[in-house]
Design a protein around this motif. Structure first.
Motif, PDB file in Angstrom:
ATOM      1  N   ALA A 150      37.698  33.202  47.245  1.00  0.00           N
ATOM      2  CA  ALA A 150      37.564  33.631  45.847  1.00  0.00           C
ATOM      3  C   ALA A 150      36.111  33.789  45.411  1.00  0.00           C
ATOM      4  CB  ALA A 150      38.274  32.631  44.938  1.00  0.00           C
ATOM      5  N   HIS A 151      35.154  33.172  46.124  1.00  0.00           N
ATOM      6  CA  HIS A 151      33.748  33.308  45.722  1.00  0.00           C
ATOM      7  C   HIS A 151      33.235  34.729  45.914  1.00  0.00           C
ATOM      8  CE1 HIS A 151      32.742  33.043  50.023  1.00  0.00           C
ATOM      9  NE2 HIS A 151      31.540  33.486  49.701  1.00  0.00           N
ATOM     10  N   LYS A 198      45.526  34.503  39.265  1.00  0.00           N
ATOM     11  CA  LYS A 198      45.119  33.147  39.672  1.00  0.00           C
ATOM     12  C   LYS A 198      45.847  32.677  40.930  1.00  0.00           C
ATOM     13  CE  LYS A 198      43.908  31.554  35.044  1.00  0.00           C
ATOM     14  NZ  LYS A 198      44.246  30.642  33.942  1.00  0.00           N
ATOM     15  N   LYS A 199      47.083  33.129  41.086  1.00  0.00           N
ATOM     16  CA  LYS A 199      47.867  32.741  42.273  1.00  0.00           C
ATOM     17  C   LYS A 199      47.457  33.543  43.508  1.00  0.00           C
ATOM     18  CE  LYS A 199      51.872  31.613  39.416  1.00  0.00           C
ATOM     19  NZ  LYS A 199      53.249  31.995  39.068  1.00  0.00           N
ATOM     20  N   ILE A 200      46.958  34.753  43.282  1.00  0.00           N
ATOM     21  CA  ILE A 200      46.644  35.659  44.390  1.00  0.00           C
ATOM     22  C   ILE A 200      45.220  35.476  44.906  1.00  0.00           C
ATOM     23  CG2 ILE A 200      46.187  38.132  44.844  1.00  0.00           C
ATOM     24  CD1 ILE A 200      48.637  38.731  43.140  1.00  0.00           C
ATOM     25  N   ILE A 201      44.302  35.119  44.037  1.00  0.00           N
ATOM     26  CA  ILE A 201      42.876  35.267  44.335  1.00  0.00           C
ATOM     27  C   ILE A 201      42.354  34.286  45.382  1.00  0.00           C
ATOM     28  CG2 ILE A 201      41.884  33.700  42.602  1.00  0.00           C
ATOM     29  CD1 ILE A 201      40.031  36.223  41.947  1.00  0.00           C
ATOM     30  N   PHE A 202      43.055  33.209  45.658  1.00  0.00           N
ATOM     31  CA  PHE A 202      42.581  32.208  46.615  1.00  0.00           C
ATOM     32  C   PHE A 202      43.058  32.483  48.047  1.00  0.00           C
ATOM     33  CE2 PHE A 202      42.435  30.029  42.510  1.00  0.00           C
ATOM     34  CZ  PHE A 202      41.131  29.562  42.535  1.00  0.00           C
ATOM     35  N   PHE A 235      54.841  36.569  46.637  1.00  0.00           N
ATOM     36  CA  PHE A 235      54.828  37.233  47.948  1.00  0.00           C
ATOM     37  C   PHE A 235      55.140  38.718  47.839  1.00  0.00           C
ATOM     38  CE2 PHE A 235      56.877  38.593  51.897  1.00  0.00           C
ATOM     39  CZ  PHE A 235      55.873  38.301  52.797  1.00  0.00           C
ATOM     40  N   ASP A 236      56.178  39.072  47.113  1.00  0.00           N
ATOM     41  CA  ASP A 236      56.570  40.490  46.980  1.00  0.00           C
ATOM     42  C   ASP A 236      55.506  41.289  46.233  1.00  0.00           C
ATOM     43  OD1 ASP A 236      58.988  39.977  48.255  1.00  0.00           O
ATOM     44  OD2 ASP A 236      59.951  39.352  46.388  1.00  0.00           O
ATOM     45  N   ILE A 237      54.890  40.645  45.225  1.00  0.00           N
ATOM     46  CA  ILE A 237      53.811  41.322  44.483  1.00  0.00           C
ATOM     47  C   ILE A 237      52.632  41.601  45.407  1.00  0.00           C
ATOM     48  CG2 ILE A 237      52.132  41.038  42.608  1.00  0.00           C
ATOM     49  CD1 ILE A 237      54.307  39.195  41.279  1.00  0.00           C
ATOM     50  N   GLY A 238      52.283  40.626  46.246  1.00  0.00           N
ATOM     51  CA  GLY A 238      51.174  40.782  47.188  1.00  0.00           C
ATOM     52  C   GLY A 238      51.416  41.888  48.184  1.00  0.00           C
ATOM     53  N   HIS A 270      46.654  47.372  38.854  1.00  0.00           N
ATOM     54  CA  HIS A 270      46.403  46.363  37.818  1.00  0.00           C
ATOM     55  C   HIS A 270      47.690  45.925  37.132  1.00  0.00           C
ATOM     56  CE1 HIS A 270      45.091  44.996  33.739  1.00  0.00           C
ATOM     57  NE2 HIS A 270      44.342  44.244  34.519  1.00  0.00           N
ATOM     58  N   SER A 271      48.596  46.864  36.920  1.00  0.00           N
ATOM     59  CA  SER A 271      49.887  46.517  36.307  1.00  0.00           C
ATOM     60  C   SER A 271      50.725  45.610  37.214  1.00  0.00           C
ATOM     61  CB  SER A 271      50.668  47.785  35.973  1.00  0.00           C
ATOM     62  OG  SER A 271      50.955  48.510  37.163  1.00  0.00           O
ATOM     63  N   LEU A 272      50.594  45.795  38.530  1.00  0.00           N
ATOM     64  CA  LEU A 272      51.315  44.926  39.481  1.00  0.00           C
ATOM     65  C   LEU A 272      50.765  43.499  39.467  1.00  0.00           C
ATOM     66  CD1 LEU A 272      51.689  47.188  42.640  1.00  0.00           C
ATOM     67  CD2 LEU A 272      53.565  46.019  41.502  1.00  0.00           C
ATOM     68  N   VAL A 273      49.438  43.403  39.448  1.00  0.00           N
ATOM     69  CA  VAL A 273      48.772  42.107  39.627  1.00  0.00           C
ATOM     70  C   VAL A 273      48.643  41.328  38.322  1.00  0.00           C
ATOM     71  CG1 VAL A 273      46.549  41.091  40.338  1.00  0.00           C
ATOM     72  CG2 VAL A 273      47.523  42.923  41.657  1.00  0.00           C
ATOM     73  N   LYS A 274      48.711  42.002  37.213  1.00  0.00           N
ATOM     74  CA  LYS A 274      48.435  41.402  35.903  1.00  0.00           C
ATOM     75  C   LYS A 274      49.305  40.168  35.644  1.00  0.00           C
ATOM     76  CE  LYS A 274      48.045  42.836  31.085  1.00  0.00           C
ATOM     77  NZ  LYS A 274      48.389  43.914  30.118  1.00  0.00           N
ATOM     78  N   GLY A 275      48.628  39.066  35.254  1.00  0.00           N
ATOM     79  CA  GLY A 275      49.328  37.810  34.938  1.00  0.00           C
ATOM     80  C   GLY A 275      49.478  36.866  36.114  1.00  0.00           C
TER      81      GLY A 275
END
Length: 489
Positions: free
Chosen positions: A220-221, A176-180, A137-140, A168-173
């Motif tokens: 995600a599509h 998969k949790k964010i993209i949906f 949540f905080d990353i998003g 990119h450094s924030l989202v990296k890793g």
């Protein structure tokens, strides 16, 4: 004589003996004895009951109550009902507890403005999201703040590069949790569109195992579409390889169909398109394909023993695609067109009945226009009228299209009801004659109206397509009405 009399007496004696001792002539025991037995049983039972009652009575007499026990009075239901009736008479309303709602103390309600209610809803939504996604949540939230700066048009390019790297450094890793999710997927799309080649490669490596799952996802599509647009050749080929063998299933999915449509139209080569079509046939073609063969009739001519299985599987897939309304995809148009070429008369009639009101959405592509022509040629008079009615208010638009104008020429060629064609088609076209004269495809339609199938004004390829009507025993309009002036009048 004496001996004879003795023997006769002996026979009579034997008969009487058999009559006396045979089971048929046995005397039944007297009923009185049974009644007596029953009465005796009843007497025994009554005597036992009396004894038991006597013992219980003696026991009851021995019981004593203690005077020190506290007894509580229980309020009966009849009292509650009585109270509720009295309240109804007084106030006209009754609370579920049986008490007057006016007598209850109510907390004061705060009246909020539109902005305040909106802010309150946002806070509740944020708390709910925190509870669901504690890790991400905080990353998003941070990523969306950076993304809002990056996507602005007035953002300078020097700052944009640093912000993209920061994003990119924030989202990296955790992609998969964010993209949906519906909001954070846009952050990853922005990285794919504006990021450098290194960032794109890193994103692809992180998400290449979940391409099928992302293609089926509602949000995600869109990222898969960005990958097909901005990715390298190797990345696009890898996506095509992942999708191979799953095309028939994915086309039945509403969201995944858009991804495969982009692959079919923009990325796939001619042999790859042929192999994509073959996946709707027999299960053997999923693994062993013939990319040189273009159409289903060519495949059946090469493998005649597999004809029944190919047509059966193709019919099942076509029925599902029509039921789900996937008419906007050009791959679906090719599948339906090939099915109409191979199907029996009964099967073809059923598909035409299902398609006759949906051909407007298919006429913009080449195979879609061919399916519309086949429906006009093989359909009944009722089907043809329904097809023409479905094109109402779209006649000019179809006349301006590269392949759509062929459908109008097919209507003029095979429909013999000239009055209906004049009212439904020609009257709508003549309302916009200026636009008709300026567009090259509309001019072809007008030329065909006046000249028919003369090769001086009509293309030879179009004439060869329209000549198929004669093989189907359908009389063309220019044969029935020479000069076509009867239609216009």
């Amino acid at each position: 004589m004496f001996c004879f009399l003795v023997e006769s007496k002996m026979v009579v004696m034997e008969k009487t003996k058999t009559k006396k001792f045979s089971p048929k002539f046995e005397e039944a025991p007297p009923k009185k004895v049974k009644k007596m037995k029953k009465n005796t049983d009843v007497e025994d039972n009554s005597s036992k009951k009396k004894k038991i009652k006597g013992e219980e009575g003696e026991k009851k007499k021995k019981l004593k109550f203690n005077d020190n026990v506290d007894v509580k009075e229980i309020k009966g239901e009849w009292k509650k009902k009585k109270e509720m009736k009295e309240e109804k008479k007084k106030t006209g309303k009754v609370n579920f507890d049986g008490k007057n709602p006016k007598s209850k103390f109510k907390e004061p309600v705060e009246l909020l403005n539109k902005k305040e209610t909106r802010e309150k809803q946002k806070k509740v939504k944020e708390t709910r999201k925190k509870f669901k996604q504690e890790d991400v949540f905080d990353i998003g939230v941070q990523a969306k703040k950076v993304w809002e700066e990056v996507r602005r048009e007035d953002c300078p390019e020097s700052k944009k590069e640093s912000l993209v790297n920061q994003l990119h450094s924030l989202v990296k890793g955790n992609i998969k949790k964010i993209i949906f999710a519906h909001d954070t997927v846009r952050v990853v799309e922005c990285l794919m569109a504006l990021g450098s080649s290194d960032i794109r490669d890193k994103l692809f490596l992180e998400l290449k195992d979940d391409i099928l799952e992302m293609a089926k996802s509602k949000y995600a599509h869109f990222f898969v579409q960005k990958m097909l647009r901005y990715g390298s050749k190797d990345q696009k080929n890898q996506i095509v390889k992942v999708v191979e063998g799953q095309i028939a299933k994915l086309m039945k999915n509403k969201t995944a169909g858009h991804v495969i449509e982009i692959i079919y139209n923009d990325i796939a080569s001619a042999p790859q398109r042929n192999s994509m079509l073959q996946e709707f046939l027999d299960h053997g073609f999923i693994h062993f394909k013939e990319p040189e063969l273009r159409t289903v009739p060519e495949i059946i001519a090469k493998y005649p023993l597999r004809k029944a299985d190919c047509i059966q599987n193709l019919q099942r897939n076509v029925e599902v695609l029509i039921r789900k309304g996937a008419f906007n995809h050009s791959l679906v148009h090719t599948v339906i067109y090939n099915y109409l070429l191979v199907a029996d008369n009964k099967q073809r009639a059923e598909t035409i009945e299902q398609l006759r009101e949906a051909l407007v959405h298919m006429a913009h592509s080449r195979e879609g226009a061919y399916t519309a022509l086949n429906c006009l040629w093989h359909g009944t008079t009722k089907d043809r009228k329904a097809i023409i009615k479905s094109f109402k208010t779209f006649m000019l638009k179809t006349a301006q299209e590269e392949y759509g104008h062929m459908v109008l020429m097919g209507i003029f060629d095979c429909v013999d009801d000239t009055k209906f064609v004049g009212k439904a088609v020609i009257s709508e076209l003549t309302e916009n004659m200026e636009e008709m004269m300026t567009n090259k495809y509309c001019v072809r339609v007008l030329k065909y109206l006046f000249s028919g199938r003369s090769p001086t004004y009509v293309n030879k390829d179009m004439i060869t397509i329209l000549e198929k009507v004669i093989l189907l025993n359908v009389y063309p309009l220019h044969v029935l009405v020479p000069g076509v002036w009867g239609v216009i009048n």
